[in-house]
Design a protein around this motif. Structure first.
Motif, PDB file in Angstrom:
ATOM      1  N   GLU A  75       0.843  -1.261   0.069  1.00 55.66           N
ATOM      2  CA  GLU A  75       0.095   0.241  -0.010  1.00 55.66           C
ATOM      3  C   GLU A  75       0.855   1.270  -0.056  1.00 55.66           C
ATOM      4  OE1 GLU A  75      -2.576   0.310   3.420  1.00 55.66           O
ATOM      5  OE2 GLU A  75      -0.800   0.512   4.900  1.00 55.66           O
ATOM      6  N   ASP A  76       0.357   2.255  -0.651  1.00 52.88           N
ATOM      7  CA  ASP A  76       0.921   3.816  -0.472  1.00 52.88           C
ATOM      8  C   ASP A  76       0.626   4.325   0.752  1.00 52.88           C
ATOM      9  OD1 ASP A  76       1.551   6.294  -0.999  1.00 52.88           O
ATOM     10  OD2 ASP A  76       0.835   6.329  -3.112  1.00 52.88           O
ATOM     11  N   PRO A  77       1.485   4.703   1.675  1.00 49.70           N
ATOM     12  CA  PRO A  77       1.123   5.381   2.962  1.00 49.70           C
ATOM     13  C   PRO A  77       0.282   6.545   2.828  1.00 49.70           C
ATOM     14  CG  PRO A  77       3.537   4.877   2.684  1.00 49.70           C
ATOM     15  CD  PRO A  77       2.946   4.438   1.285  1.00 49.70           C
ATOM     16  N   ARG A  78       0.195   7.062   1.639  1.00 48.83           N
ATOM     17  CA  ARG A  78      -0.404   8.514   1.335  1.00 48.83           C
ATOM     18  C   ARG A  78      -1.874   8.075   1.100  1.00 48.83           C
ATOM     19  NH1 ARG A  78       2.862  10.496  -3.575  1.00 48.83           N
ATOM     20  NH2 ARG A  78       2.575   8.279  -4.229  1.00 48.83           N
ATOM     21  N   ARG A  79      -2.061   6.606   0.710  1.00 45.36           N
ATOM     22  CA  ARG A  79      -3.521   6.174   0.445  1.00 45.36           C
ATOM     23  C   ARG A  79      -3.789   4.742   0.988  1.00 45.36           C
ATOM     24  NH1 ARG A  79      -3.943   6.151  -5.735  1.00 45.36           N
ATOM     25  NH2 ARG A  79      -6.290   5.901  -5.340  1.00 45.36           N
ATOM     26  N   PRO A  80      -3.890   4.747   2.355  1.00 44.34           N
ATOM     27  CA  PRO A  80      -3.848   3.487   3.018  1.00 44.34           C
ATOM     28  C   PRO A  80      -5.085   2.705   2.669  1.00 44.34           C
ATOM     29  CG  PRO A  80      -4.239   5.261   4.583  1.00 44.34           C
ATOM     30  CD  PRO A  80      -4.000   6.068   3.350  1.00 44.34           C
ATOM     31  N   LEU A  81      -4.899   1.477   2.614  1.00 47.04           N
ATOM     32  CA  LEU A  81      -6.102   0.556   2.198  1.00 47.04           C
ATOM     33  C   LEU A  81      -7.138   0.332   3.507  1.00 47.04           C
ATOM     34  CD1 LEU A  81      -4.345  -2.158  -0.044  1.00 47.04           C
ATOM     35  CD2 LEU A  81      -5.688  -0.291  -0.904  1.00 47.04           C
ATOM     36  N   GLU A  82      -8.122   0.265   3.151  1.00 45.60           N
ATOM     37  CA  GLU A  82      -9.257  -0.236   4.217  1.00 45.60           C
ATOM     38  C   GLU A  82     -10.022  -1.546   3.587  1.00 45.60           C
ATOM     39  OE1 GLU A  82     -11.791   3.323   5.218  1.00 45.60           O
ATOM     40  OE2 GLU A  82     -10.106   4.368   5.920  1.00 45.60           O
ATOM     41  N   LEU A  83      -9.514  -2.434   3.490  1.00 50.63           N
ATOM     42  CA  LEU A  83      -9.968  -3.837   3.095  1.00 50.63           C
ATOM     43  C   LEU A  83     -11.280  -4.026   4.115  1.00 50.63           C
ATOM     44  CD1 LEU A  83      -7.011  -5.962   2.255  1.00 50.63           C
ATOM     45  CD2 LEU A  83      -8.232  -4.100   1.076  1.00 50.63           C
ATOM     46  N   GLU A  84     -12.374  -4.571   3.342  1.00 51.97           N
ATOM     47  CA  GLU A  84     -13.537  -5.195   4.139  1.00 51.97           C
ATOM     48  C   GLU A  84     -13.435  -6.626   3.722  1.00 51.97           C
ATOM     49  OE1 GLU A  84     -16.600  -2.772   2.798  1.00 51.97           O
ATOM     50  OE2 GLU A  84     -16.252  -1.003   4.158  1.00 51.97           O
ATOM     51  N   TYR A  85     -14.290  -7.480   4.813  1.00 46.74           N
ATOM     52  CA  TYR A  85     -14.459  -8.777   5.046  1.00 46.74           C
ATOM     53  C   TYR A  85     -15.907  -9.095   4.936  1.00 46.74           C
ATOM     54  CZ  TYR A  85      -9.332  -8.415   5.065  1.00 46.74           C
ATOM     55  OH  TYR A  85      -7.879  -8.144   4.930  1.00 46.74           O
ATOM     56  N   PRO A  86     -16.417 -10.132   4.646  1.00 47.41           N
ATOM     57  CA  PRO A  86     -17.823 -10.498   4.695  1.00 47.41           C
ATOM     58  C   PRO A  86     -18.050 -10.782   6.298  1.00 47.41           C
ATOM     59  CG  PRO A  86     -17.151 -11.632   2.882  1.00 47.41           C
ATOM     60  CD  PRO A  86     -15.883 -11.016   3.337  1.00 47.41           C
ATOM     61  N   GLU A  87     -19.180 -10.310   6.834  1.00 47.99           N
ATOM     62  CA  GLU A  87     -19.472 -10.449   8.590  1.00 47.99           C
ATOM     63  C   GLU A  87     -19.819 -11.840   8.694  1.00 47.99           C
ATOM     64  OE1 GLU A  87     -19.113  -8.197  10.422  1.00 47.99           O
ATOM     65  OE2 GLU A  87     -18.712  -6.501   9.549  1.00 47.99           O
ATOM     66  N   THR A  88     -19.574 -12.417  10.061  1.00 45.03           N
ATOM     67  CA  THR A  88     -19.934 -13.643  10.483  1.00 45.03           C
ATOM     68  C   THR A  88     -20.636 -13.811  11.754  1.00 45.03           C
ATOM     69  OG1 THR A  88     -17.766 -13.968  11.677  1.00 45.03           O
ATOM     70  CG2 THR A  88     -17.960 -14.598   9.647  1.00 45.03           C
ATOM     71  N   GLU A  89     -21.575 -12.446  11.803  1.00 46.10           N
ATOM     72  CA  GLU A  89     -22.385 -12.462  12.810  1.00 46.10           C
ATOM     73  C   GLU A  89     -23.579 -13.272  13.025  1.00 46.10           C
ATOM     74  OE1 GLU A  89     -21.677 -10.664  15.642  1.00 46.10           O
ATOM     75  OE2 GLU A  89     -19.660  -9.894  14.578  1.00 46.10           O
ATOM     76  N   GLU A  90     -24.038 -13.878  14.055  1.00 41.58           N
ATOM     77  CA  GLU A  90     -25.299 -14.385  14.104  1.00 41.58           C
ATOM     78  C   GLU A  90     -26.417 -13.602  13.894  1.00 41.58           C
ATOM     79  OE1 GLU A  90     -27.997 -17.009  17.573  1.00 41.58           O
ATOM     80  OE2 GLU A  90     -25.881 -15.991  18.125  1.00 41.58           O
ATOM     81  N   GLY A  91     -27.315 -14.067  12.945  1.00 45.46           N
ATOM     82  CA  GLY A  91     -28.470 -13.377  12.399  1.00 45.46           C
ATOM     83  C   GLY A  91     -28.230 -12.959  10.976  1.00 45.46           C
ATOM     84  N   LEU A  92     -28.881 -12.013  10.717  1.00 42.19           N
ATOM     85  CA  LEU A  92     -28.793 -11.457   9.251  1.00 42.19           C
ATOM     86  C   LEU A  92     -27.423 -10.642   9.005  1.00 42.19           C
ATOM     87  CD1 LEU A  92     -30.473 -11.344   6.582  1.00 42.19           C
ATOM     88  CD2 LEU A  92     -31.326  -9.122   7.358  1.00 42.19           C
ATOM     89  N   ASN A  93     -26.909 -10.917   7.869  1.00 40.86           N
ATOM     90  CA  ASN A  93     -25.670 -10.257   7.458  1.00 40.86           C
ATOM     91  C   ASN A  93     -26.044  -9.611   6.067  1.00 40.86           C
ATOM     92  OD1 ASN A  93     -23.250 -10.669   9.560  1.00 40.86           O
ATOM     93  ND2 ASN A  93     -24.732 -12.704   9.334  1.00 40.86           N
ATOM     94  N   ARG A  94     -25.211  -8.631   5.394  1.00 38.72           N
ATOM     95  CA  ARG A  94     -25.065  -8.237   4.143  1.00 38.72           C
ATOM     96  C   ARG A  94     -23.865  -8.121   3.605  1.00 38.72           C
ATOM     97  NH1 ARG A  94     -25.352  -3.738   0.663  1.00 38.72           N
ATOM     98  NH2 ARG A  94     -26.980  -3.572  -0.511  1.00 38.72           N
ATOM     99  N   TRP A  95     -23.628  -8.426   2.464  1.00 43.62           N
ATOM    100  CA  TRP A  95     -22.434  -8.353   1.806  1.00 43.62           C
ATOM    101  C   TRP A  95     -22.993  -7.912   0.467  1.00 43.62           C
ATOM    102  CZ3 TRP A  95     -17.875  -7.115   2.890  1.00 43.62           C
ATOM    103  CH2 TRP A  95     -16.817  -7.141   2.260  1.00 43.62           C
TER     104      TRP A  95
END
Length: 199
Positions: free
Chosen positions: A113-133
């Motif tokens: 990653e470029d330190p001037r543009r840090p990455l913010e990666l997201e991952y699918p949730e694993t919570e009990e109940g309803l999740n949205r991806w």
């Protein structure tokens, strides 16, 4: 109250205006789903193409461009148990795999990653109940190589319109749902041109 397509609009006497999107999710809900270890709701047909513009002050945002993937998990997922979401084309080929856990590709991207543009990666949730991806209608990311920075990002190419299957797997249980990816109604490309573009 006014229902239109897959949204419910609510206007109040105090001049407030609210919109509940994805009403199709409510239409599919029933008591039997709670008995399943995992359930994936069937997305509606989804058009390709990016929406233009962005919301300003005091303006509501339009739904995203990605295919919404709502899934229900009955029980709490055990620690270190990954959840995976696969997108499969009509030929049975897996075109995209997304995981709730950081993999080699993500570690490489973060290392580059470029330190001037840090990455913010997201991952699918694993919570009990309803999740949205979501799925951005793109195939697998371009393979990351350590110490080789790609300023344009690692997004893979867009897929062609057609029938796809989403599969959610967690803790030995899985659920699938078929859905359609439709051509951008603003596009004049032929089916052959779209296939060549996506290959």
């Amino acid at each position: 109250l006014r229902a239109r397509e897959d949204s419910l609009a609510v206007a109040t006497q105090g001049r407030a205006f609210w919109v509940l999107d994805d009403v199709w999710l409510l239409r599919q809900a029933n008591d039997s789903l709670a008995e399943k270890a995992v359930h994936l709701y069937t997305p509606p047909p989804w058009h390709m193409g990016k929406a233009g513009g962005s919301a300003g002050d005091f303006e509501g945002e339009n739904p995203g461009d990605e295919v919404p993937l709502y899934y229900y998990i009955r029980d709490e997922v055990a620690e270190n148990t990954p959840l995976t979401i696969e997108i499969i084309d009509s030929a049975g080929q897996v075109v995209r795999t997304m995981s709730s856990e950081e993999g080699e590709q993500e570690r490489c991207e973060l290392g580059n990653e470029d330190p001037r543009r840090p990455l913010e990666l997201e991952y699918p949730e694993t919570e009990e109940g309803l999740n949205r991806w979501h799925w951005d209608m793109k195939s697998e990311d371009i393979r990351c190589i350590a110490d080789v920075m790609i300023h344009a990002g690692y997004d893979g190419p867009s897929v062609a319109p057609g029938t796809y299957t989403a599969r959610v797997t967690v803790g030995g249980a899985s659920a699938e749902a078929d859905f359609e990816v439709l051509k951008d109604p603003r596009s004049f490309a032929t089916d052959r041109q779209l296939d060549e573009w996506a290959s």
